[in-house]
Design an enzyme around this catalytic site. Structure first.
Site, short mmCIF file in Angstrom:
data_model
loop_
_atom_site.label_atom_id
_atom_site.label_comp_id
_atom_site.label_asym_id
_atom_site.label_seq_id
_atom_site.Cartn_x
_atom_site.Cartn_y
_atom_site.Cartn_z
CG ASP A 1 -1.85 -1.17 1.32
OD1 ASP A 1 -1.46 -2.26 0.85
OD2 ASP A 1 -2.95 -1.03 1.89
CG ASN A 23 -10.06 -0.76 3.24
OD1 ASN A 23 -8.98 -1.24 2.89
ND2 ASN A 23 -10.16 0.15 4.18
CG HIS A 24 -9.05 3.44 1.98
ND1 HIS A 24 -9.98 4.06 2.78
CD2 HIS A 24 -8.10 2.95 2.82
CE1 HIS A 24 -9.61 3.98 4.05
NE2 HIS A 24 -8.47 3.29 4.10
CG HIS A 39 -6.45 -3.76 5.19
ND1 HIS A 39 -7.02 -2.55 4.87
CD2 HIS A 39 -6.96 -4.09 6.41
CE1 HIS A 39 -7.86 -2.19 5.84
NE2 HIS A 39 -7.83 -3.10 6.79
#
Ligand SMILES: [Fe+2]
Ligand SMILES: [Fe+2]
Length: 267
Positions: free
Chosen positions: A13, A72-73, A180
């Protein structure tokens, strides 16, 4: 690459502008050190910590990124919605609802090696609309004839779910990498069936914060239980990644190496 072997660099990420600059700054030395053929980057936090925009995605692709995975974003920036439908090489989790923008897997090719990439979201403590394991099986099945190697990014909160998926796909895909949590785990290995696995690759961004957020703000929110506007930290940027070398056999790995590098290494 005539024997269908290749090296895949997967970057955890990327958080904010600092994460992006860290990645782009380290790429030349990474290219020398790892000599990767494919570059896959999780970009779910690149737009100031939440989501991604078309401009940022284009910047990553221009820098040589082959595939961008999300999590999730995914939908925090509205302008990315159409882009997710139009651009093949950017993925949102395959087990989101079918009506949500985007798609969950793609195939990219270098030389005569075809790499399939799958994005998945955990179900535990996450808000994916459809079941993880069924969708993982469906994606792997769809890629069976289409790809020589398959990399799965499982974006999940629960360690148990990611470990279970590693075993579930062992011997059927080249690699299962977790994302994540933004904190790298020390369990990178090739499972007995030949699948490279790590529970979490970590993040590329400020290690001086709380998983990317300025630490004073994160602590304030936790200590006071009052709403706090989060900002991304600018302290101590690191790149967290893994390099996976494939076996000559389809969908099998020979090795997985964890790469944890401070941005200063770019100098
Ligand atoms: Fe993230
Ligand atoms: Fe996430």
């Amino acid at each position: 690459m005539s024997d269908k072997t290749c090296t895949i660099l997967f970057v955890g990420d990327v958080v904010g502008g600092l994460g992006k600059r860290t990645l782009l700054g380290l790429l030349p030395s990474l290219r020398e050190r790892v000599a990767y053929d494919f570059l896959v980057v999780n970009g779910e936090n690149i737009a100031g910590g939440v989501g991604i925009t078309p401009k940022l995605a284009d910047q990553l692709f221009s820098a040589g990124v082959d595939v961008i995975t999300l999590g999730n974003h995914t939908y925090r920036q509205r302008e990315i919605y159409a882009y997710l439908d139009e651009r093949e090489e950017i993925l949102r989790p395959a087990n989101f609802l079918k009506r949500q923008p985007g798609h969950g897997w793609c195939v990219v090719q270098r030389g005569d090696v075809r790499l399939g990439v799958v994005s998945l979201s955990g179900n535990l403590f996450m808000d994916a609309g459809r079941p993880l394991f069924a969708e993982a099986d469906a994606a792997v099945h769809a890629l069976r004839e289409r790809a020589d190697h398959v990399l799965v990014d499982l974006h999940g909160e629960a360690t148990s779910e990611k470990v279970a998926m590693g075993w579930h796909l062992d011997g059927r895909v080249t690699a299962v990498v977790g994302t994540h949590t933004h904190v790298p785990t020390a369990d990178a290995r090739v499972l007995p069936g030949g699948t490279a696995y790590i529970t979490d690759v970590g993040m590329t961004g400020p290690r001086g914060g709380v998983i990317g957020v300025r630490r004073e703000l994160a602590i304030q929110a936790m200590a006071t239980k009052m709403p706090v506007r989060f900002e991304t930290s600018e302290e101590d940027p690191w790149l967290n990644a893994v390099a996976i070398t494939t076996a000559a056999e389809p969908r099998r790995a020979a090795s997985i190496e964890q790469l944890l590098m401070p941005a200063a290494a770019a100098a």
